[in-house]
Design a protein around this motif. Structure first.
Motif, PDB file in Angstrom:
ATOM      1  N   SER A 122       3.963   8.355  -6.563  1.00  0.00           N
ATOM      2  CA  SER A 122       4.275   9.767  -6.338  1.00  0.00           C
ATOM      3  C   SER A 122       5.631  10.131  -6.928  1.00  0.00           C
ATOM      4  O   SER A 122       5.766  11.146  -7.617  1.00  0.00           O
ATOM      5  CB  SER A 122       4.263  10.102  -4.846  1.00  0.00           C
ATOM      6  OG  SER A 122       2.978   9.919  -4.314  1.00  0.00           O
ATOM      7  N   VAL A 123       6.631   9.314  -6.669  1.00  0.00           N
ATOM      8  CA  VAL A 123       7.970   9.574  -7.212  1.00  0.00           C
ATOM      9  C   VAL A 123       7.938   9.537  -8.738  1.00  0.00           C
ATOM     10  O   VAL A 123       8.514  10.402  -9.403  1.00  0.00           O
ATOM     11  CB  VAL A 123       9.001   8.572  -6.645  1.00  0.00           C
ATOM     12  CG1 VAL A 123      10.314   8.641  -7.394  1.00  0.00           C
ATOM     13  CG2 VAL A 123       9.215   8.820  -5.156  1.00  0.00           C
ATOM     14  N   VAL A 178       6.357  12.757 -10.018  1.00  0.00           N
ATOM     15  CA  VAL A 178       7.253  13.905  -9.856  1.00  0.00           C
ATOM     16  C   VAL A 178       8.353  13.867 -10.917  1.00  0.00           C
ATOM     17  O   VAL A 178       8.666  14.888 -11.538  1.00  0.00           O
ATOM     18  CB  VAL A 178       7.847  13.944  -8.429  1.00  0.00           C
ATOM     19  CG1 VAL A 178       8.995  14.932  -8.336  1.00  0.00           C
ATOM     20  CG2 VAL A 178       6.765  14.276  -7.417  1.00  0.00           C
ATOM     21  N   VAL A 179       8.934  12.707 -11.151  1.00  0.00           N
ATOM     22  CA  VAL A 179       9.970  12.574 -12.182  1.00  0.00           C
ATOM     23  C   VAL A 179       9.392  12.908 -13.555  1.00  0.00           C
ATOM     24  O   VAL A 179      10.005  13.628 -14.340  1.00  0.00           O
ATOM     25  CB  VAL A 179      10.590  11.150 -12.157  1.00  0.00           C
ATOM     26  CG1 VAL A 179      11.449  10.896 -13.390  1.00  0.00           C
ATOM     27  CG2 VAL A 179      11.393  10.946 -10.885  1.00  0.00           C
ATOM     28  N   TRP A 180       8.213  12.397 -13.848  1.00  0.00           N
ATOM     29  CA  TRP A 180       7.572  12.664 -15.145  1.00  0.00           C
ATOM     30  C   TRP A 180       7.337  14.159 -15.346  1.00  0.00           C
ATOM     31  O   TRP A 180       7.621  14.704 -16.408  1.00  0.00           O
ATOM     32  CB  TRP A 180       6.260  11.889 -15.241  1.00  0.00           C
ATOM     33  CG  TRP A 180       5.543  12.098 -16.542  1.00  0.00           C
ATOM     34  CD1 TRP A 180       5.895  11.584 -17.761  1.00  0.00           C
ATOM     35  CD2 TRP A 180       4.359  12.867 -16.751  1.00  0.00           C
ATOM     36  NE1 TRP A 180       5.009  11.996 -18.715  1.00  0.00           N
ATOM     37  CE2 TRP A 180       4.042  12.790 -18.126  1.00  0.00           C
ATOM     38  CE3 TRP A 180       3.549  13.607 -15.917  1.00  0.00           C
ATOM     39  CZ2 TRP A 180       2.950  13.435 -18.668  1.00  0.00           C
ATOM     40  CZ3 TRP A 180       2.448  14.235 -16.462  1.00  0.00           C
ATOM     41  CH2 TRP A 180       2.165  14.149 -17.823  1.00  0.00           C
ATOM     42  N   VAL A 181       6.828  14.838 -14.305  1.00  0.00           N
ATOM     43  CA  VAL A 181       6.583  16.279 -14.405  1.00  0.00           C
ATOM     44  C   VAL A 181       7.894  17.038 -14.541  1.00  0.00           C
ATOM     45  O   VAL A 181       8.021  17.947 -15.373  1.00  0.00           O
ATOM     46  CB  VAL A 181       5.783  16.780 -13.176  1.00  0.00           C
ATOM     47  CG1 VAL A 181       5.785  18.295 -13.094  1.00  0.00           C
ATOM     48  CG2 VAL A 181       4.363  16.259 -13.223  1.00  0.00           C
ATOM     49  N   CYS A 182       8.903  16.666 -13.762  1.00  0.00           N
ATOM     50  CA  CYS A 182      10.173  17.373 -13.796  1.00  0.00           C
ATOM     51  C   CYS A 182      10.893  17.214 -15.138  1.00  0.00           C
ATOM     52  O   CYS A 182      11.619  18.116 -15.555  1.00  0.00           O
ATOM     53  CB  CYS A 182      11.078  16.908 -12.653  1.00  0.00           C
ATOM     54  SG  CYS A 182      10.504  17.502 -11.045  1.00  0.00           S
ATOM     55  N   ARG A 183      10.686  16.109 -15.810  1.00  0.00           N
ATOM     56  CA  ARG A 183      11.318  15.910 -17.126  1.00  0.00           C
ATOM     57  C   ARG A 183      10.756  16.871 -18.158  1.00  0.00           C
ATOM     58  O   ARG A 183      11.406  17.179 -19.146  1.00  0.00           O
ATOM     59  CB  ARG A 183      11.098  14.479 -17.601  1.00  0.00           C
ATOM     60  CG  ARG A 183      11.948  13.474 -16.842  1.00  0.00           C
ATOM     61  CD  ARG A 183      11.833  12.074 -17.383  1.00  0.00           C
ATOM     62  NE  ARG A 183      12.050  12.047 -18.814  1.00  0.00           N
ATOM     63  CZ  ARG A 183      11.454  11.197 -19.640  1.00  0.00           C
ATOM     64  NH1 ARG A 183      10.620  10.309 -19.163  1.00  0.00           N
ATOM     65  NH2 ARG A 183      11.698  11.224 -20.930  1.00  0.00           N
ATOM     66  N   GLY A 233       0.807  -1.180   0.000  1.00  0.00           N
ATOM     67  CA  GLY A 233       0.000   0.000   0.000  1.00  0.00           C
ATOM     68  C   GLY A 233       0.855   1.251   0.000  1.00  0.00           C
ATOM     69  O   GLY A 233       0.831   2.046  -0.932  1.00  0.00           O
ATOM     70  N   SER A 234       1.630   1.461   1.066  1.00  0.00           N
ATOM     71  CA  SER A 234       2.428   2.683   1.201  1.00  0.00           C
ATOM     72  C   SER A 234       3.547   2.730   0.172  1.00  0.00           C
ATOM     73  O   SER A 234       3.831   3.789  -0.385  1.00  0.00           O
ATOM     74  CB  SER A 234       3.026   2.779   2.602  1.00  0.00           C
ATOM     75  OG  SER A 234       2.007   2.912   3.552  1.00  0.00           O
ATOM     76  N   ILE A 235       4.160   1.579  -0.087  1.00  0.00           N
ATOM     77  CA  ILE A 235       5.252   1.529  -1.057  1.00  0.00           C
ATOM     78  C   ILE A 235       4.730   1.863  -2.448  1.00  0.00           C
ATOM     79  O   ILE A 235       5.370   2.609  -3.200  1.00  0.00           O
ATOM     80  CB  ILE A 235       5.946   0.143  -1.035  1.00  0.00           C
ATOM     81  CG1 ILE A 235       6.627  -0.067   0.322  1.00  0.00           C
ATOM     82  CG2 ILE A 235       6.931   0.015  -2.171  1.00  0.00           C
ATOM     83  CD1 ILE A 235       7.177  -1.450   0.524  1.00  0.00           C
ATOM     84  N   LEU A 236       3.563   1.364  -2.786  1.00  0.00           N
ATOM     85  CA  LEU A 236       2.954   1.662  -4.081  1.00  0.00           C
ATOM     86  C   LEU A 236       2.659   3.158  -4.210  1.00  0.00           C
ATOM     87  O   LEU A 236       2.960   3.773  -5.227  1.00  0.00           O
ATOM     88  CB  LEU A 236       1.675   0.853  -4.272  1.00  0.00           C
ATOM     89  CG  LEU A 236       0.923   1.110  -5.580  1.00  0.00           C
ATOM     90  CD1 LEU A 236       1.775   0.704  -6.782  1.00  0.00           C
ATOM     91  CD2 LEU A 236      -0.396   0.372  -5.572  1.00  0.00           C
ATOM     92  N   ARG A 237       2.093   3.774  -3.146  1.00  0.00           N
ATOM     93  CA  ARG A 237       1.787   5.218  -3.181  1.00  0.00           C
ATOM     94  C   ARG A 237       3.048   6.047  -3.345  1.00  0.00           C
ATOM     95  O   ARG A 237       3.083   6.995  -4.131  1.00  0.00           O
ATOM     96  CB  ARG A 237       1.046   5.641  -1.922  1.00  0.00           C
ATOM     97  CG  ARG A 237      -0.415   5.230  -1.948  1.00  0.00           C
ATOM     98  CD  ARG A 237      -1.117   5.785  -0.766  1.00  0.00           C
ATOM     99  NE  ARG A 237      -0.737   4.956   0.390  1.00  0.00           N
ATOM    100  CZ  ARG A 237      -1.395   4.861   1.499  1.00  0.00           C
ATOM    101  NH1 ARG A 237      -2.463   5.579   1.684  1.00  0.00           N
ATOM    102  NH2 ARG A 237      -1.005   4.070   2.465  1.00  0.00           N
ATOM    103  N   VAL A 238       4.102   5.707  -2.602  1.00  0.00           N
ATOM    104  CA  VAL A 238       5.365   6.436  -2.717  1.00  0.00           C
ATOM    105  C   VAL A 238       5.937   6.256  -4.121  1.00  0.00           C
ATOM    106  O   VAL A 238       6.415   7.215  -4.737  1.00  0.00           O
ATOM    107  CB  VAL A 238       6.367   5.980  -1.633  1.00  0.00           C
ATOM    108  CG1 VAL A 238       7.752   6.538  -1.904  1.00  0.00           C
ATOM    109  CG2 VAL A 238       5.888   6.387  -0.255  1.00  0.00           C
TER     110      VAL A 238
END
Length: 172
Positions: A9-10, A13-18, A1-6
């Motif tokens: 999210s990561v 963020v990487v997709w947007v930053c690219r 659950g938490s690992i999937l959400r993180v």
């Protein structure tokens, strides 16, 4: 659950930053006045705190005891969703989902969000109605403008009345 959400999210963020032109972003950011950025951050923080206080009064009126810190953190998170998802409805959905329900249940939290939204629109109407009735525009430089500016602060004075109103509506 938490690992999937993180992970999601990561990845987002990487997709947007690219896709960001970092040199243009740096130029735009450097051109901003630090004083105005600080003023905007302060105004946003005050707005979030007032929204949290208003919503907490509604929750208390409906019999949901939630700490001020929890309400503030949920309101802060909801402000992000207000900015990025579905307008202000995104923040309302986020509040309804992530707010701790306690013993009163999720339905009461959803009612509190709806009641908070209705009361917000009613408050805005009270501020705007005098200007609309007398036909004063937003740039009017007269007594109507002064009255509207004073009226904008009236909701802050009415925040203590929110809990009894919510209690009345909630039948408690």
């Amino acid at each position: 659950g938490s690992i999937l959400r993180v992970g999601v999210s990561v990845a987002l963020v990487v997709w947007v930053c690219r896709r960001i032109d970092t040199s243009a972003f740096a130029r735009q950011f450097a051109a901003q006045s630090p004083a105005w950025l600080a003023a905007a951050a302060f105004a946003t923080g005050v707005q979030i705190a007032i929204a949290a206080l208003r919503w907490r009064q509604v929750l208390l009126g409906l019999g949901v005891t939630v700490s001020a810190g929890s309400v503030l953190s949920v309101t802060y998170i909801a402000s992000f969703f207000n900015s990025w998802l579905l307008g202000t409805m995104g923040g309302d959905v986020a509040r309804a989902i992530i707010a701790p329900a306690g013993e009163r249940g999720r339905a009461v939290v959803v009612y509190s969000v709806v009641l908070d939204r209705v009361m917000t629109f009613a408050g805005l109407g009270l501020v705007i109605a005098p200007l609309a009735l007398i036909g004063a525009g937003p740039l009017a430089r007269s007594l109507p403008l002064l009255v509207s500016l004073v009226a904008a602060f009236v909701p802050l004075l009415v925040v203590p009345a929110i809990e009894p109103i919510a209690r009345l509506i909630g039948g408690r």
